[in-house]
Design a protein around this motif. Structure first.
Motif, PDB file in Angstrom:
ATOM      1  N   ASP A   1       0.803  -1.228   0.000  1.00  0.00           N
ATOM      2  CA  ASP A   1       0.000   0.000   0.000  1.00  0.00           C
ATOM      3  C   ASP A   1       0.836   1.278   0.000  1.00  0.00           C
ATOM      4  O   ASP A   1       0.283   2.374   0.035  1.00  0.00           O
ATOM      5  CB  ASP A   1      -0.980   0.055   1.175  1.00  0.00           C
ATOM      6  CG  ASP A   1      -2.085  -0.982   1.071  1.00  0.00           C
ATOM      7  OD1 ASP A   1      -2.457  -1.337  -0.065  1.00  0.00           O
ATOM      8  OD2 ASP A   1      -2.560  -1.436   2.119  1.00  0.00           O
TER       9      ASP A   1
ATOM     10  N   LEU B   1      -0.046   3.767  -2.705  1.00  0.00           N
ATOM     11  CA  LEU B   1      -1.304   4.475  -2.461  1.00  0.00           C
ATOM     12  C   LEU B   1      -1.155   5.516  -1.357  1.00  0.00           C
ATOM     13  O   LEU B   1      -1.856   6.528  -1.345  1.00  0.00           O
ATOM     14  CB  LEU B   1      -2.403   3.475  -2.073  1.00  0.00           C
ATOM     15  CG  LEU B   1      -2.806   2.460  -3.140  1.00  0.00           C
ATOM     16  CD1 LEU B   1      -3.752   1.420  -2.550  1.00  0.00           C
ATOM     17  CD2 LEU B   1      -3.455   3.168  -4.327  1.00  0.00           C
TER      18      LEU B   1
ATOM     19  N   HIS C   1      -3.409   9.258   4.444  1.00  0.00           N
ATOM     20  CA  HIS C   1      -4.326   8.136   4.259  1.00  0.00           C
ATOM     21  C   HIS C   1      -3.945   7.292   3.046  1.00  0.00           C
ATOM     22  O   HIS C   1      -3.222   7.750   2.163  1.00  0.00           O
ATOM     23  CB  HIS C   1      -5.747   8.658   4.085  1.00  0.00           C
ATOM     24  CG  HIS C   1      -5.878   9.535   2.863  1.00  0.00           C
ATOM     25  ND1 HIS C   1      -5.652  10.891   2.919  1.00  0.00           N
ATOM     26  CD2 HIS C   1      -6.177   9.260   1.588  1.00  0.00           C
ATOM     27  CE1 HIS C   1      -5.819  11.402   1.709  1.00  0.00           C
ATOM     28  NE2 HIS C   1      -6.126  10.432   0.873  1.00  0.00           N
TER      29      HIS C   1
ATOM     30  N   HIS D   1      -6.824   5.417   1.680  1.00  0.00           N
ATOM     31  CA  HIS D   1      -8.116   5.537   1.002  1.00  0.00           C
ATOM     32  C   HIS D   1      -8.835   6.775   1.542  1.00  0.00           C
ATOM     33  O   HIS D   1      -9.215   6.803   2.724  1.00  0.00           O
ATOM     34  CB  HIS D   1      -8.968   4.295   1.237  1.00  0.00           C
ATOM     35  CG  HIS D   1      -8.303   3.031   0.794  1.00  0.00           C
ATOM     36  ND1 HIS D   1      -8.162   2.691  -0.529  1.00  0.00           N
ATOM     37  CD2 HIS D   1      -7.717   2.037   1.504  1.00  0.00           C
ATOM     38  CE1 HIS D   1      -7.521   1.535  -0.617  1.00  0.00           C
ATOM     39  NE2 HIS D   1      -7.231   1.121   0.592  1.00  0.00           N
TER      40      HIS D   1
END
Length: 181
Positions: free
Chosen positions: A22, A25, A152, A154
């Protein structure tokens, strides 16, 4: 925002190599929050407010805070770590799981410092920050979360997490510049 009594700034998981699932992201949000967190840390230091880094040990059980910092500074995203580098007065707690409290000495440290209010910044809003805020709440600690100083993975989940912290834990959700020391 009213000035909270006996505050500490807690920097969550920002000493990081970003070599994990992740990370791609997460990196865009981290890039935006690093300058904000750096300013918040500097303001806290100028006001003699404790700055406590609580950081993952990334499963390296022989690690210590100096090793975590050195590894992150030698990593591919040192530019995101350098502005947040702990100074000689910073406190550092290693954690193994999501919450800053889970099986760490943080609760004892906060009691020794007579800290009653935490300003949580760092990553990840919808994971470690959320779980840490809940654990602070059940310990009857006040909580502020500057929305521009948390990163973050998401965005939608982060917004929901901030709303949960505000509504369910009484957290003050504000901008970093509104935090008073």
């Amino acid at each position: 925002m009213a000035r909270p009594k006996n505050s500490a700034v807690v920097v969550i998981d920002m000493i990081n190599t970003y070599e994990h699932e992740d990370a791609e992201l997460l990196l865009p949000a981290v890039t935006g929050t690093v300058p904000v967190i750096a300013r918040l840390i500097e303001r806290a230091r100028r006001s003699d407010v404790p700055v406590i880094y609580v950081n993952d040990n990334f499963g390296v059980w022989r690690s210590h805070h100096g090793e975590v910092v050195d590894t992150a500074l030698a990593g591919p995203h040192a530019d995101l770590v350098e502005p947040l580098r702990p100074d000689e007065d910073s406190l550092f707690v290693l954690k193994a799981r999501h919450s800053i409290f889970f099986e760490t000495p943080l609760n004892y440290l906060l009691s020794q410092l007579d800290v009653q209010h935490l300003v949580l910044c760092g990553q990840v809003t919808e994971q470690c920050v959320l779980y840490s805020a809940l654990d602070a709440h059940i310990r009857h600690l006040g909580i502020s979360v500057p929305r521009d100083a948390v990163a973050h993975i998401h965005a939608g989940l982060a917004e929901a997490a901030l709303e949960m912290m505000r509504r369910n834990m009484g957290a003050v959700i504000c901008d970093a510049d509104a935090v008073e020391f």
